[in-house]
Design a protein around this motif. Structure first.
Motif, PDB file in Angstrom:
ATOM      1  N   VAL A   1       0.843  -1.205   0.000  1.00  0.00           N
ATOM      2  CA  VAL A   1       0.000   0.000   0.000  1.00  0.00           C
ATOM      3  C   VAL A   1       0.873   1.247   0.000  1.00  0.00           C
ATOM      4  N   LYS A   2       1.885   1.274   0.858  1.00  0.00           N
ATOM      5  CA  LYS A   2       2.772   2.443   0.945  1.00  0.00           C
ATOM      6  C   LYS A   2       3.513   2.677  -0.367  1.00  0.00           C
ATOM      7  N   ARG A   3       4.017   1.617  -0.952  1.00  0.00           N
ATOM      8  CA  ARG A   3       4.748   1.766  -2.209  1.00  0.00           C
ATOM      9  C   ARG A   3       3.828   2.170  -3.348  1.00  0.00           C
ATOM     10  N   ALA A   4       2.602   1.619  -3.347  1.00  0.00           N
ATOM     11  CA  ALA A   4       1.641   1.973  -4.395  1.00  0.00           C
ATOM     12  C   ALA A   4       1.263   3.444  -4.298  1.00  0.00           C
ATOM     13  N   ARG A   5       1.081   3.945  -3.085  1.00  0.00           N
ATOM     14  CA  ARG A   5       0.756   5.363  -2.898  1.00  0.00           C
ATOM     15  C   ARG A   5       1.908   6.257  -3.330  1.00  0.00           C
ATOM     16  N   GLY A   6       3.122   5.719  -3.272  1.00  0.00           N
ATOM     17  CA  GLY A   6       4.298   6.473  -3.696  1.00  0.00           C
ATOM     18  C   GLY A   6       4.523   6.439  -5.197  1.00  0.00           C
ATOM     19  N   GLY A   7       3.625   5.761  -5.922  1.00  0.00           N
ATOM     20  CA  GLY A   7       3.701   5.759  -7.378  1.00  0.00           C
ATOM     21  C   GLY A   7       4.424   4.572  -7.973  1.00  0.00           C
ATOM     22  N   ASP A   8       4.738   3.574  -7.165  1.00  0.00           N
ATOM     23  CA  ASP A   8       5.433   2.384  -7.667  1.00  0.00           C
ATOM     24  C   ASP A   8       4.446   1.536  -8.476  1.00  0.00           C
ATOM     25  N   LYS A   9       4.658   1.468  -9.806  1.00  0.00           N
ATOM     26  CA  LYS A   9       3.713   0.749 -10.671  1.00  0.00           C
ATOM     27  C   LYS A   9       3.665  -0.740 -10.347  1.00  0.00           C
ATOM     28  N   ASP A  10       4.833  -1.376 -10.127  1.00  0.00           N
ATOM     29  CA  ASP A  10       4.855  -2.803  -9.823  1.00  0.00           C
ATOM     30  C   ASP A  10       4.084  -3.084  -8.536  1.00  0.00           C
ATOM     31  N   ALA A  11       4.249  -2.191  -7.546  1.00  0.00           N
ATOM     32  CA  ALA A  11       3.531  -2.368  -6.285  1.00  0.00           C
ATOM     33  C   ALA A  11       2.028  -2.239  -6.493  1.00  0.00           C
ATOM     34  N   LYS A  12       1.619  -1.313  -7.354  1.00  0.00           N
ATOM     35  CA  LYS A  12       0.187  -1.144  -7.634  1.00  0.00           C
ATOM     36  C   LYS A  12      -0.386  -2.422  -8.251  1.00  0.00           C
ATOM     37  N   ASP A  13       0.341  -2.960  -9.229  1.00  0.00           N
ATOM     38  CA  ASP A  13      -0.132  -4.176  -9.895  1.00  0.00           C
ATOM     39  C   ASP A  13      -0.199  -5.355  -8.914  1.00  0.00           C
ATOM     40  N   THR A  14       0.823  -5.465  -8.077  1.00  0.00           N
ATOM     41  CA  THR A  14       0.870  -6.564  -7.107  1.00  0.00           C
ATOM     42  C   THR A  14      -0.214  -6.397  -6.053  1.00  0.00           C
ATOM     43  N   LEU A  15      -0.460  -5.149  -5.632  1.00  0.00           N
ATOM     44  CA  LEU A  15      -1.464  -4.890  -4.602  1.00  0.00           C
ATOM     45  C   LEU A  15      -2.851  -5.347  -5.050  1.00  0.00           C
ATOM     46  N   VAL A  16      -3.170  -5.116  -6.300  1.00  0.00           N
ATOM     47  CA  VAL A  16      -4.490  -5.504  -6.820  1.00  0.00           C
ATOM     48  C   VAL A  16      -4.718  -7.002  -6.669  1.00  0.00           C
ATOM     49  N   VAL A  17      -3.749  -7.796  -7.102  1.00  0.00           N
ATOM     50  CA  VAL A  17      -3.929  -9.250  -7.043  1.00  0.00           C
ATOM     51  C   VAL A  17      -3.754  -9.767  -5.613  1.00  0.00           C
ATOM     52  N   ALA A  18      -2.918  -9.109  -4.815  1.00  0.00           N
ATOM     53  CA  ALA A  18      -2.728  -9.535  -3.428  1.00  0.00           C
ATOM     54  C   ALA A  18      -4.008  -9.349  -2.625  1.00  0.00           C
ATOM     55  N   GLU A  19      -4.686  -8.231  -2.818  1.00  0.00           N
ATOM     56  CA  GLU A  19      -5.947  -7.988  -2.097  1.00  0.00           C
ATOM     57  C   GLU A  19      -7.026  -8.973  -2.547  1.00  0.00           C
ATOM     58  N   ARG A  20      -7.043  -9.277  -3.845  1.00  0.00           N
ATOM     59  CA  ARG A  20      -8.027 -10.227  -4.370  1.00  0.00           C
ATOM     60  C   ARG A  20      -7.765 -11.623  -3.798  1.00  0.00           C
ATOM     61  N   ALA A  21      -6.489 -11.999  -3.733  1.00  0.00           N
ATOM     62  CA  ALA A  21      -6.135 -13.309  -3.187  1.00  0.00           C
ATOM     63  C   ALA A  21      -6.459 -13.391  -1.701  1.00  0.00           C
ATOM     64  N   ALA A  22      -6.187 -12.321  -0.972  1.00  0.00           N
ATOM     65  CA  ALA A  22      -6.477 -12.308   0.468  1.00  0.00           C
ATOM     66  C   ALA A  22      -7.970 -12.483   0.720  1.00  0.00           C
ATOM     67  N   ALA A  23      -8.795 -11.845  -0.106  1.00  0.00           N
ATOM     68  CA  ALA A  23     -10.245 -11.963   0.057  1.00  0.00           C
ATOM     69  C   ALA A  23     -10.696 -13.402  -0.164  1.00  0.00           C
ATOM     70  N   VAL A  24     -10.135 -14.064  -1.165  1.00  0.00           N
ATOM     71  CA  VAL A  24     -10.490 -15.460  -1.450  1.00  0.00           C
ATOM     72  C   VAL A  24     -10.063 -16.360  -0.291  1.00  0.00           C
ATOM     73  N   LEU A  25      -8.854 -16.154   0.220  1.00  0.00           N
ATOM     74  CA  LEU A  25      -8.347 -16.978   1.318  1.00  0.00           C
ATOM     75  C   LEU A  25      -9.178 -16.786   2.586  1.00  0.00           C
TER      76      LEU A  25
END
Length: 279
Positions: A63-87
């Motif tokens: 979240v912190k890296r995505a807010r700082g404009g890190d594109k890779d972090a933004k992409d990873t955050l999307v799938v990480a949150e989706r995976a966490a919800a499923v788990l």
């Protein structure tokens, strides 16, 4: 499950679960009864909890890296949150819906329950050929998950390991088997991971190499040595059946069964390849 063990299996391509599918009063089960589906559920729950713990420890940083404009972090955050919800719903990460462009970020999470599963049903000798009611339940479970299942007897495998090649075939045949359990596991694993084998053969040695189905010739050469891929010119190719039927490379060449394949050639299972390269 220990952290060291979990860290190790995050690096593998698939998870192999060995489950007990036999009754024997002399061998006590930790739960008191034999129920392979319960055992599978227990292991899956532990793996899902481990995945959820791993994700939750990473989410704040993402979240912190995505807010700082890190594109890779933004992409990873999307799938990480989706995976966490499923788990959190008690479902494995392998059911997370993904777009093609999200797969790389998702793979980077190295989630245990995202990996394909091979169930190995351990049975008594008499059930090794046809299985039993317990293995049927595991096979149904595997089919519903898109997983794979094989039936083996650990006791037979121990016996086979002590026999000569000739005695091994005779022993297996007496049990109604055509191959060892280990061979079945390897075959099922190859199918589950969509793997194939190609060969290199020369006067001094022959070697087998494992690649994903659909791998192009330059990348296949790279499995042997990076120079083969970097300087790839062509792959001189003989199909396995032709190589065996004709008695080797020279005979196949003389019979016109050797082909010259370029960069776009997808290596086939059993191909015998000679790579031409220049670096």
């Amino acid at each position: 499950l220990g952290n060291k063990f979990l860290s190790h299996i995050r690096e593998v391509d698939a998870i192999l679960q060995v489950v007990r599918c036999f009754e024997n009063p002399d061998i006590t089960h930790v739960e008191g009864t034999v129920d392979p589906i319960r055992d599978i559920d227990t292991i899956d729950t532990e793996l899902m909890l481990a995945d959820l713990d791993s994700l939750e420890r990473r989410l704040n940083g993402l979240v912190k890296r995505a807010r700082g404009g890190d594109k890779d972090a933004k992409d990873t955050l999307v799938v990480a949150e989706r995976a966490a919800a499923v788990l959190r719903e008690g479902r494995p990460a392998r059911v997370v819906p993904l777009a093609a462009e999200e797969e790389r970020a998702f793979d980077g999470l190295q989630l245990l329950t995202a990996k394909p599963v091979l169930y190995v049903c351990n049975v008594e000798e008499g059930d090794a050929a046809a299985g039993n009611a317990a293995t049927a339940r595991v096979e149904a479970r595997a089919a519903s998950e898109g997983a794979a299942a094989v039936v083996i007897s650990a006791r037979i495998e121990a016996e086979v390991a002590e026999l000569s090649e000739d005695d091994r075939s005779e022993y297996l045949a007496s049990l109604g088997l055509t191959e060892t359990g280990l061979t079945q596991v390897i075959g099922a694993g190859y199918g589950l991971l969509d793997l194939i084998t190609f060969f290199t053969a020369g006067p001094k040695e022959s070697r087998a190499w494992t690649i994903r189905r659909g791998t192009k010739a330059p990348a296949a050469g790279g499995v042997i040595h990076s120079d083969f891929e970097k300087g790839f010119i062509r792959a001189e190719t003989i199909a396995y059946d032709d190589f065996v039927a004709l008695g080797g490379e020279q005979a196949a060449r003389e019979a016109g069964r050797m082909r010259s394949e370029g960069r776009d050639y997808a290596v086939a299972d059993g191909d015998i390849l000679l790579f031409r390269f220049n670096v």
